[in-house]
Motif scaffolding. Structure first.
Motif, short mmCIF file in Angstrom:
data_model
loop_
_atom_site.label_atom_id
_atom_site.label_comp_id
_atom_site.label_asym_id
_atom_site.label_seq_id
_atom_site.Cartn_x
_atom_site.Cartn_y
_atom_site.Cartn_z
N ALA A 66 9.71 3.99 1.94
CA ALA A 66 8.43 3.29 1.99
C ALA A 66 8.10 2.78 0.59
CB ALA A 66 7.33 4.22 2.49
N LEU A 67 7.55 1.57 0.55
CA LEU A 67 7.15 0.98 -0.72
C LEU A 67 5.73 0.45 -0.56
CD1 LEU A 67 7.86 0.06 -3.59
CD2 LEU A 67 8.91 -1.99 -2.62
N GLY A 68 4.83 0.91 -1.41
CA GLY A 68 3.44 0.49 -1.28
C GLY A 68 2.62 0.88 -2.50
N HIS A 69 1.31 0.89 -2.30
CA HIS A 69 0.39 1.12 -3.41
C HIS A 69 -0.62 2.21 -3.05
CE1 HIS A 69 2.11 -2.65 -4.83
NE2 HIS A 69 1.74 -3.21 -3.70
N PRO A 70 -0.16 3.43 -2.78
CA PRO A 70 -1.08 4.50 -2.37
C PRO A 70 -2.06 4.85 -3.48
CG PRO A 70 1.08 5.41 -2.87
CD PRO A 70 1.22 3.91 -2.89
N MET A 71 -3.34 4.88 -3.12
CA MET A 71 -4.40 5.25 -4.06
C MET A 71 -4.36 4.40 -5.33
SD MET A 71 -4.25 9.39 -3.46
CE MET A 71 -2.45 9.42 -3.47
N GLY A 72 -3.89 3.16 -5.18
CA GLY A 72 -3.84 2.24 -6.31
C GLY A 72 -2.66 2.44 -7.24
N GLY A 120 -3.57 4.14 1.28
CA GLY A 120 -3.20 2.99 0.47
C GLY A 120 -1.81 2.47 0.79
N ASN A 121 -0.96 3.35 1.39
CA ASN A 121 0.34 2.91 1.89
C ASN A 121 0.20 2.07 3.15
OD1 ASN A 121 1.96 5.70 0.62
ND2 ASN A 121 2.95 3.70 0.56
N SER A 122 -0.94 2.22 3.83
CA SER A 122 -1.14 1.51 5.09
C SER A 122 -0.90 0.01 4.92
CB SER A 122 -2.57 1.73 5.59
OG SER A 122 -2.76 3.07 6.00
N GLY A 123 -0.11 -0.55 5.83
CA GLY A 123 0.18 -1.97 5.80
C GLY A 123 1.44 -2.33 5.04
N GLY A 124 1.98 -1.38 4.29
CA GLY A 124 3.22 -1.63 3.55
C GLY A 124 4.44 -1.44 4.42
N PRO A 125 5.61 -1.87 3.95
CA PRO A 125 6.81 -1.80 4.78
C PRO A 125 7.54 -0.46 4.70
CG PRO A 125 7.32 -2.90 2.72
CD PRO A 125 5.85 -2.57 2.67
N LEU A 126 8.13 -0.08 5.82
CA LEU A 126 9.15 0.95 5.86
C LEU A 126 10.47 0.21 5.98
CD1 LEU A 126 9.61 4.09 6.04
CD2 LEU A 126 9.83 3.74 8.51
N LEU A 169 2.04 -9.35 6.61
CA LEU A 169 1.73 -8.35 7.63
C LEU A 169 1.06 -7.16 6.97
CD1 LEU A 169 4.67 -7.86 10.19
CD2 LEU A 169 2.28 -8.45 10.68
N THR A 170 0.05 -6.63 7.64
CA THR A 170 -0.62 -5.42 7.19
C THR A 170 -1.15 -4.71 8.42
OG1 THR A 170 -2.24 -4.52 5.63
CG2 THR A 170 -2.86 -6.54 6.79
N ASN A 171 -2.02 -3.72 8.23
CA ASN A 171 -2.61 -3.00 9.36
C ASN A 171 -3.92 -3.63 9.81
OD1 ASN A 171 -1.53 0.18 8.08
ND2 ASN A 171 -0.63 -0.96 9.77
N PHE A 172 -4.17 -3.54 11.10
CA PHE A 172 -5.44 -3.99 11.66
C PHE A 172 -6.61 -3.25 11.03
CE2 PHE A 172 -8.75 -2.98 14.81
CZ PHE A 172 -9.26 -4.25 15.07
N HIS A 173 -6.45 -1.93 10.88
CA HIS A 173 -7.59 -1.15 10.36
C HIS A 173 -7.90 -1.48 8.90
CE1 HIS A 173 -4.42 1.75 8.87
NE2 HIS A 173 -5.28 1.85 7.87
N CYS A 174 -6.98 -2.16 8.23
CA CYS A 174 -7.24 -2.56 6.84
C CYS A 174 -8.21 -3.74 6.74
CB CYS A 174 -5.93 -2.92 6.14
SG CYS A 174 -4.83 -1.53 5.85
N GLU A 197 15.48 -4.18 4.34
CA GLU A 197 14.98 -4.90 5.51
C GLU A 197 13.87 -4.09 6.17
OE1 GLU A 197 19.19 -6.99 6.89
OE2 GLU A 197 18.68 -4.96 7.60
N ILE A 198 12.89 -4.78 6.72
CA ILE A 198 11.74 -4.12 7.34
C ILE A 198 12.14 -3.50 8.68
CG2 ILE A 198 9.39 -4.41 8.20
CD1 ILE A 198 9.22 -6.95 6.43
N VAL A 199 11.84 -2.21 8.83
CA VAL A 199 12.05 -1.55 10.12
C VAL A 199 10.71 -1.13 10.74
CG1 VAL A 199 14.35 -0.74 9.51
CG2 VAL A 199 12.39 0.75 9.11
N GLY A 200 9.64 -1.18 9.95
CA GLY A 200 8.32 -0.83 10.47
C GLY A 200 7.24 -1.11 9.44
N ILE A 201 5.99 -1.06 9.91
CA ILE A 201 4.83 -1.20 9.04
C ILE A 201 4.12 0.15 9.01
CG2 ILE A 201 2.62 -2.37 8.65
CD1 ILE A 201 5.05 -4.15 8.21
N ASN A 202 3.93 0.68 7.82
CA ASN A 202 3.35 2.02 7.69
C ASN A 202 1.88 2.03 8.09
OD1 ASN A 202 5.76 3.16 6.58
ND2 ASN A 202 5.26 2.15 4.64
N ALA A 203 1.48 3.10 8.75
CA ALA A 203 0.08 3.28 9.15
C ALA A 203 -0.28 4.74 8.97
CB ALA A 203 -0.13 2.85 10.60
N LEU A 204 -1.49 4.97 8.52
CA LEU A 204 -1.95 6.33 8.27
C LEU A 204 -3.27 6.55 9.01
CD1 LEU A 204 -1.42 8.96 6.66
CD2 LEU A 204 -2.85 8.01 4.86
#
Length: 206
Positions: free
Chosen positions: A147-153, A187-193, A77-82, A199-206
């Motif tokens: 939130a866990l992701g890869h903001p700005m690489g 860069g966090n977009s599409g990562g899990p909250l 799962l990720t974001n549509f805008h990605c 456990e996933i409660v949401g998908i981050n979007a910016l």
């Protein structure tokens, strides 16, 4: 006077015995949170996108997003805008000691919810994945999340906060969104909250 001394002695031992208990509980919570982060990291992938089939045509248009693996056959799962209007999409998955690059298929798109479902191509071994929180009624304001992701690489960046609201309608009047004060960057977009269980409660979007 004897009664006063006896009462004071009891209070002293109660306070003294409680202090180490509180400290150890805090340490246990920290160790537990660290183990949750370590366990969930391998399920959070990097996506590299470019509107050109060959990203070298214009590297300045290459973007980065995060994604989360949701089953053992490689659905992400990720974001549509990605992924929207992107002709080059590659998924980076950390396998053992190095990042492996995979092509993906776009399976489904939800523009209003800003969600996209993609699938990894060519990964034969099972992929560690994250589960969704089952009891959505427990997702309330004030709940601890991260939130866990890869903001700005910057890979596997963890930011911790709370759920600020469960009644946000940011993109559409009929699509409810969760608001959090966990730091979310490009860069966090599409990562899990996630909740504190991972456990996933949401998908981050910016």
């Amino acid at each position: 006077m004897k009664n006063i001394k006896y009462y004071s002695l009891i209070c002293f031992f109660i306070i003294f015995s409680c202090v180490p208990f509180n400290i150890s509980a805090t340490e246990d919570d920290e160790l537990k949170f660290e183990s949750v982060i370590e366990r969930t990291k391998k399920s959070v992938v990097i996506l590299s996108m470019n509107p050109n089939v060959d990203p070298e045509t214009d590297p300045s248009k290459t973007g980065l997003c995060s994604g989360v693996v949701i089953d053992d056959i490689g659905h992400v799962l990720t974001n549509f805008h990605c992924v929207h209007n992107q002709n080059y999409i590659r998924l980076y998955y950390h396998d053992i000691d190095d990042w492996q690059i995979y092509e993906v298929n776009v399976i489904g798109l939800d523009p209003l919810g800003d969600l996209a479902l993609i699938k990894v191509i060519g990964k034969e071994e099972p992929i560690p994945y994250l589960k969704f929180a089952k009891d959505t009624e427990k997702i309330k304001e004030g709940m601890d999340v991260f939130a866990l992701g890869h903001p700005m690489g910057m890979v596997w960046t963890v930011t911790k906060g709370i759920i600020s609201s469960t009644e946000r309608y940011a993109r559409h009047p009929f699509i409810k969104a969760i608001q959090t004060d966990s730091a979310i960057n490009k860069g966090n977009s599409g990562g899990p909250l996630m909740n504190m269980k991972g456990e996933i409660v949401g998908i981050n979007a910016l």
